[in-house]
Every structure is written in structure tokens, then in C-alpha cells.
Motif scaffolding. Structure first.
Motif, PDB file in Angstrom:
ATOM      1  N   ASP A  78      53.774 -69.598 -43.029  1.00  0.00           N
ATOM      2  CA  ASP A  78      53.827 -70.684 -42.044  1.00  0.00           C
ATOM      3  C   ASP A  78      54.668 -71.853 -42.561  1.00  0.00           C
ATOM      4  O   ASP A  78      55.377 -72.505 -41.789  1.00  0.00           O
ATOM      5  CB  ASP A  78      52.421 -71.173 -41.698  1.00  0.00           C
ATOM      6  CG  ASP A  78      51.683 -70.227 -40.760  1.00  0.00           C
ATOM      7  OD1 ASP A  78      52.267 -69.209 -40.327  1.00  0.00           O
ATOM      8  OD2 ASP A  78      50.499 -70.512 -40.467  1.00  0.00           O
ATOM      9  N   ARG A  81      58.166 -71.036 -41.913  1.00  0.00           N
ATOM     10  CA  ARG A  81      58.427 -71.132 -40.474  1.00  0.00           C
ATOM     11  C   ARG A  81      58.577 -72.596 -40.041  1.00  0.00           C
ATOM     12  O   ARG A  81      59.375 -72.913 -39.157  1.00  0.00           O
ATOM     13  CB  ARG A  81      57.320 -70.430 -39.692  1.00  0.00           C
ATOM     14  CG  ARG A  81      57.335 -68.907 -39.923  1.00  0.00           C
ATOM     15  CD  ARG A  81      56.249 -68.182 -39.134  1.00  0.00           C
ATOM     16  NE  ARG A  81      56.503 -68.361 -37.706  1.00  0.00           N
ATOM     17  CZ  ARG A  81      55.569 -68.669 -36.821  1.00  0.00           C
ATOM     18  NH1 ARG A  81      54.298 -68.814 -37.185  1.00  0.00           N
ATOM     19  NH2 ARG A  81      55.870 -68.804 -35.543  1.00  0.00           N
ATOM     20  N   ALA A  85      61.967 -74.361 -38.488  1.00  0.00           N
ATOM     21  CA  ALA A  85      61.952 -75.173 -37.263  1.00  0.00           C
ATOM     22  C   ALA A  85      62.563 -76.554 -37.476  1.00  0.00           C
ATOM     23  O   ALA A  85      63.160 -77.123 -36.557  1.00  0.00           O
ATOM     24  CB  ALA A  85      60.522 -75.311 -36.750  1.00  0.00           C
ATOM     25  N   THR A 126      65.340 -66.215 -42.500  1.00  0.00           N
ATOM     26  CA  THR A 126      65.093 -65.584 -41.202  1.00  0.00           C
ATOM     27  C   THR A 126      65.336 -64.079 -41.268  1.00  0.00           C
ATOM     28  O   THR A 126      64.491 -63.287 -40.835  1.00  0.00           O
ATOM     29  CB  THR A 126      65.992 -66.214 -40.117  1.00  0.00           C
ATOM     30  OG1 THR A 126      65.694 -67.616 -40.029  1.00  0.00           O
ATOM     31  CG2 THR A 126      65.748 -65.574 -38.765  1.00  0.00           C
ATOM     32  N   GLU A 132      60.448 -66.275 -37.879  1.00  0.00           N
ATOM     33  CA  GLU A 132      60.958 -67.091 -36.779  1.00  0.00           C
ATOM     34  C   GLU A 132      60.486 -68.529 -36.972  1.00  0.00           C
ATOM     35  O   GLU A 132      59.415 -68.763 -37.544  1.00  0.00           O
ATOM     36  CB  GLU A 132      60.422 -66.562 -35.439  1.00  0.00           C
ATOM     37  CG  GLU A 132      60.912 -65.170 -35.081  1.00  0.00           C
ATOM     38  CD  GLU A 132      62.404 -65.115 -34.833  1.00  0.00           C
ATOM     39  OE1 GLU A 132      62.957 -66.088 -34.266  1.00  0.00           O
ATOM     40  OE2 GLU A 132      63.034 -64.110 -35.237  1.00  0.00           O
ATOM     41  N   PRO A 133      61.246 -69.499 -36.480  1.00  0.00           N
ATOM     42  CA  PRO A 133      60.817 -70.896 -36.578  1.00  0.00           C
ATOM     43  C   PRO A 133      59.467 -71.121 -35.884  1.00  0.00           C
ATOM     44  O   PRO A 133      59.163 -70.481 -34.878  1.00  0.00           O
ATOM     45  CB  PRO A 133      61.929 -71.668 -35.866  1.00  0.00           C
ATOM     46  CG  PRO A 133      63.112 -70.759 -35.903  1.00  0.00           C
ATOM     47  CD  PRO A 133      62.559 -69.363 -35.858  1.00  0.00           C
ATOM     48  N   MET A 134      58.674 -72.025 -36.415  1.00  0.00           N
ATOM     49  CA  MET A 134      57.394 -72.404 -35.822  1.00  0.00           C
ATOM     50  C   MET A 134      57.667 -73.059 -34.468  1.00  0.00           C
ATOM     51  O   MET A 134      58.527 -73.933 -34.362  1.00  0.00           O
ATOM     52  CB  MET A 134      56.682 -73.379 -36.765  1.00  0.00           C
ATOM     53  CG  MET A 134      55.341 -73.869 -36.310  1.00  0.00           C
ATOM     54  SD  MET A 134      54.014 -72.670 -36.432  1.00  0.00           S
ATOM     55  CE  MET A 134      53.884 -72.410 -38.186  1.00  0.00           C
ATOM     56  N   ALA A 135      56.933 -72.640 -33.456  1.00  0.00           N
ATOM     57  CA  ALA A 135      57.167 -73.130 -32.090  1.00  0.00           C
ATOM     58  C   ALA A 135      56.835 -74.612 -31.926  1.00  0.00           C
ATOM     59  O   ALA A 135      57.579 -75.344 -31.287  1.00  0.00           O
ATOM     60  CB  ALA A 135      56.362 -72.301 -31.103  1.00  0.00           C
ATOM     61  N   ALA A 136      55.734 -75.069 -32.477  1.00  0.00           N
ATOM     62  CA  ALA A 136      55.309 -76.467 -32.315  1.00  0.00           C
ATOM     63  C   ALA A 136      54.934 -77.032 -33.683  1.00  0.00           C
ATOM     64  O   ALA A 136      53.749 -77.194 -33.998  1.00  0.00           O
ATOM     65  CB  ALA A 136      54.141 -76.547 -31.338  1.00  0.00           C
ATOM     66  N   TYR A 140      51.119 -78.209 -35.101  1.00  0.00           N
ATOM     67  CA  TYR A 140      50.535 -77.331 -36.120  1.00  0.00           C
ATOM     68  C   TYR A 140      50.077 -78.140 -37.331  1.00  0.00           C
ATOM     69  O   TYR A 140      48.938 -78.014 -37.787  1.00  0.00           O
ATOM     70  CB  TYR A 140      51.559 -76.270 -36.550  1.00  0.00           C
ATOM     71  CG  TYR A 140      51.126 -75.429 -37.719  1.00  0.00           C
ATOM     72  CD1 TYR A 140      50.492 -74.208 -37.531  1.00  0.00           C
ATOM     73  CD2 TYR A 140      51.341 -75.853 -39.025  1.00  0.00           C
ATOM     74  CE1 TYR A 140      50.081 -73.431 -38.612  1.00  0.00           C
ATOM     75  CE2 TYR A 140      50.941 -75.097 -40.114  1.00  0.00           C
ATOM     76  CZ  TYR A 140      50.314 -73.889 -39.900  1.00  0.00           C
ATOM     77  OH  TYR A 140      49.911 -73.136 -40.983  1.00  0.00           O
TER      78      TYR A 140
END
Length: 194
Positions: A78, A81, A85, A126, A132-136, A140
Motif C-alpha cells: 500500500d 501504491r 499515486a 508499476t 496500481e496507484p492508490m485510488a484515494a 486512505y
């Protein structure tokens, strides 16, 4: 093999993303007991702490908050990630003291512009680790920090001395491993012949 071990095997220049290799000990007054440093960005270091599994912490001796040690990610995957992001550890580490608006503003500012070699490092992470990049990222980190009880983190006596805090109940101050000899002042009078 853990994600951290896989990352180390990539042998990439982590300084491009704020994870420069260096001492695994830390050595600052606020470095917790049992810390294993996994990367550096100036004086800030990132670590695992014994007893917290793969949770990743920031240790900041010049913090802008009342916390010198705080969690950034539940695990190293994480953490990577989050870096994907945000482009670098700096915005992730500073979430603790920013509003969401400040965070978003920083991400699009010139201060967070990609430097030479940075995109290549991000692309390698990647592709090779299939992340993949953390979405939020802001949500988080804020949620993790809000739920975290930092009262169990153990510090050296230096931490309490520097901050002028009392040692935790039941803990006695360790005697230094060195002893000073008592200094005796001697005065010498010069006698001259008349």
C-alpha cells in the motif's frame, strides 16, 4: 517473498521517490525502539516497527504536528501504491498536517513536478511489482491515522529527555554506559624570588 523484499531486489534508485537507501537504524531521538528503516528523504525516515507487522511509519524529527512517528500505510504494498499515486513520499508523509485541499493543491504544484529519473522509477514499480496507484490516497492515510493508537509505540529515554516528558509509569531511567570522573580544580600560585 514480501513486497518489500521484491522491491529491494529491483535495485532501483529510491532517492528519486523519497526512499533513499541508508542506515537501517535511524538514530534520531524520535526513532522508536524496534524500528527498521526502509528509506530516507532528507531527515525523514520510513520504517517498520517491531510488533506492527508490515505497517509503514514516517519518523519526522522536525514534524509540523505533535506527532514524531505516525503510520502511512498498512503494509509496504500500500505504501508503494500511495507513492505511485503521489509521485513521491513527500506528499504522503505530509498528509498528517494537511487538509484535503492543501494535499490536492500540492500534488498539482511545481513542488511536486517529476524530476529526472523519477517517472522511470515509478514505471519500474508499476511494471515489475504489478501495482496500481492508490485510488484515494488522502482518505486512505487519514483513515489509518485516525484509527491508530500510537500509545503503544516504545521510545528510548532520549525521546523523553528531548521533549521534557516523564518516562512511562514503571520505567526507570537507564544509567549511561559511560562514567565521568570528578574534576578537581587545582589552583597554582607562582612563586617568584625577590
Amino acid at each position: 517473498m514480501t513486497v518489500y523484499e521484491k522491491y529491494k531486489k529491483l535495485n532501483i534508485d529510491g532517492s528519486r521517490i523519497g526512499l533513499e537507501r541508508g542506515s537501517e537504524i535511524g538514530g534520531y531521538f524520535c526513532t522508536p525502539k524496534g524500528a527498521r528503516v526502509i528509506g530516507w528523504d532528507n531527515g525523514i525516515h520510513y520504517c517498520f516497527i517491531r510488533g506492527y507487522g508490515e505497517m509503514v511509519f514516517a519518523v519526522n524529527p522536525e514534524t509540523g504536528t505533535d506527532k514524531y512517528v505516525y503510520p502511512l500505510a498498512k503494509n509496504f504494498e500500500d505504501f508503494l501504491r500511495l507513492i505511485l499515486a503521489c509521485g513521491h513520499t513527500a506528499p504522503v508523509e505530509q498528509i498528517i498536517m494537511w487538509t484535503e485541499e492543501q494535499f490536492k493543491e500540492f500534488l498539482t504544484s511545481d513542488y511536486n513536478a517529476l524530476m529526472s529519473g523519477q517517472q522511470e522509477v515509478l514505471d519500474t514499480i508499476t511494471e515489475k511489482l504489478k501495482l496500481e496507484p492508490m485510488a484515494a490516497p488522502y482518505q486512505y492515510v487519514k483513515e489509518l491515522q485516525a484509527q491508530f493508537d500510537d500509545s503503544k509505540i516504545k521510545f528510548t529515554d532520549d525521546y523523553y529527555d528531548v521533549l521534557g516528558l516523564e518516562l512511562p509509569k514503571g520505567r526507570k531511567k537507564k544509567q549511561p554506559e559511560y562514567q565521568y570522573e570528578q574534576v578537581v580544580e587545582i589552583s597554582v600560585t607562582r612563586i617568584t624570588e625577590d
